[in-house]
Design a protein around this motif. Structure first.
Motif, PDB file in Angstrom:
ATOM      1  N   LEU A  18      16.093 -32.416 -37.698  1.00 23.84           N
ATOM      2  CA  LEU A  18      16.634 -33.554 -36.888  1.00 23.84           C
ATOM      3  C   LEU A  18      15.643 -34.781 -37.059  1.00 23.84           C
ATOM      4  O   LEU A  18      14.444 -34.876 -37.046  1.00 23.84           O
ATOM      5  N   GLU A  22      12.931 -40.635 -32.378  1.00 23.36           N
ATOM      6  CA  GLU A  22      13.826 -41.183 -31.548  1.00 23.36           C
ATOM      7  C   GLU A  22      13.884 -40.083 -30.244  1.00 23.36           C
ATOM      8  O   GLU A  22      13.299 -38.922 -30.384  1.00 23.36           O
ATOM      9  N   ILE A  24      14.366 -37.658 -27.207  1.00 28.47           N
ATOM     10  CA  ILE A  24      15.167 -36.600 -27.123  1.00 28.47           C
ATOM     11  C   ILE A  24      15.401 -35.865 -25.653  1.00 28.47           C
ATOM     12  O   ILE A  24      14.350 -36.268 -25.061  1.00 28.47           O
ATOM     13  N   HIS A  25      16.441 -35.418 -25.371  1.00 31.09           N
ATOM     14  CA  HIS A  25      16.515 -34.617 -23.985  1.00 31.09           C
ATOM     15  C   HIS A  25      16.830 -33.173 -24.231  1.00 31.09           C
ATOM     16  O   HIS A  25      17.453 -33.018 -25.321  1.00 31.09           O
ATOM     17  N   GLN A  98      12.556 -34.991 -20.815  1.00 30.60           N
ATOM     18  CA  GLN A  98      12.646 -36.093 -21.850  1.00 30.60           C
ATOM     19  C   GLN A  98      11.397 -36.319 -22.892  1.00 30.60           C
ATOM     20  O   GLN A  98      10.508 -36.222 -21.991  1.00 30.60           O
ATOM     21  N   ASN A 101       9.989 -38.595 -28.329  1.00 30.73           N
ATOM     22  CA  ASN A 101      10.531 -38.054 -29.663  1.00 30.73           C
ATOM     23  C   ASN A 101      10.066 -36.595 -30.012  1.00 30.73           C
ATOM     24  O   ASN A 101       9.519 -35.864 -29.090  1.00 30.73           O
ATOM     25  N   SER A 102      10.446 -35.941 -31.063  1.00 30.50           N
ATOM     26  CA  SER A 102      10.541 -34.666 -31.273  1.00 30.50           C
ATOM     27  C   SER A 102       8.956 -34.417 -31.719  1.00 30.50           C
ATOM     28  O   SER A 102       8.573 -33.162 -31.585  1.00 30.50           O
ATOM     29  N   ARG A 132      18.763 -29.281 -27.455  1.00 32.37           N
ATOM     30  CA  ARG A 132      18.348 -30.681 -27.547  1.00 32.37           C
ATOM     31  C   ARG A 132      19.664 -31.501 -27.590  1.00 32.37           C
ATOM     32  O   ARG A 132      20.737 -31.243 -28.018  1.00 32.37           O
ATOM     33  N   LYS A 134      20.612 -36.023 -28.099  1.00 34.97           N
ATOM     34  CA  LYS A 134      20.324 -37.407 -28.183  1.00 34.97           C
ATOM     35  C   LYS A 134      20.544 -38.159 -26.987  1.00 34.97           C
ATOM     36  O   LYS A 134      21.840 -38.113 -26.708  1.00 34.97           O
TER      37      LYS A 134
END
Length: 143
Positions: A18, A22, A24-25, A98, A101-102, A132, A134
């Protein structure tokens, strides 16, 4: 009932595929052992800790790394009842972490101190889910 503590290879490969740039939650659902199960010889083995106490130790020892990579807890709650889903499925706690980003998540799990800390998580849990998402818009309605 299947139990899960660590990701399968296929699930982890999907996660790695992925977008990495960006926010991620990560939804965490936790079911603690009555008594933590540490490997023989671990410094916390034989202390008689509950799974919840071992997870608290995981939070204490991994927290500085989590915060260093930019992680923060967005929501935390204690399970009350299953409204939609299998009636026999229960969790003790849940939270949403949160990450910016990954890449930050990967930085955390590769950290040598985190790898020592995660033993507490494994000892603590009889079952868990890590999912995960978004992040989306908040407020308003359901749509």
């Amino acid at each position: 009932m299947s139990v899960y503590i660590d990701p399968s290879r296929a699930n982890f490969e999907a996660f790695k595929g992925l977008p990495r740039d960006e926010p991620i939650h990560m939804l965490n659902l936790l079911l603690y052992r009555a008594l933590a199960e540490y490997p023989a010889g671990h410094e916390n083995a034989g202390k008689g800790w509950s799974g919840r106490r071992a997870y608290e130790e995981y939070g204490h020892t991994s927290g500085p790394i989590f915060r260093r990579v930019g992680g923060q807890i967005m929501w935390r709650g204690a399970f009350q009842c299953m409204v939609t889903g299998p009636e026999d499925r229960q969790w003790h706690d849940g939270f949403v972490a949160q990450y910016p980003n990954s890449a930050a998540f990967f930085e955390m799990i590769k950290d040598p101190d985190y790898q020592l800390a995660v033993v507490n998580r494994t000892a603590a849990l009889v079952d868990s889910r890590l999912i995960r998402f978004k992040p989306g818009e908040v407020g308003g309605g359901f749509g």
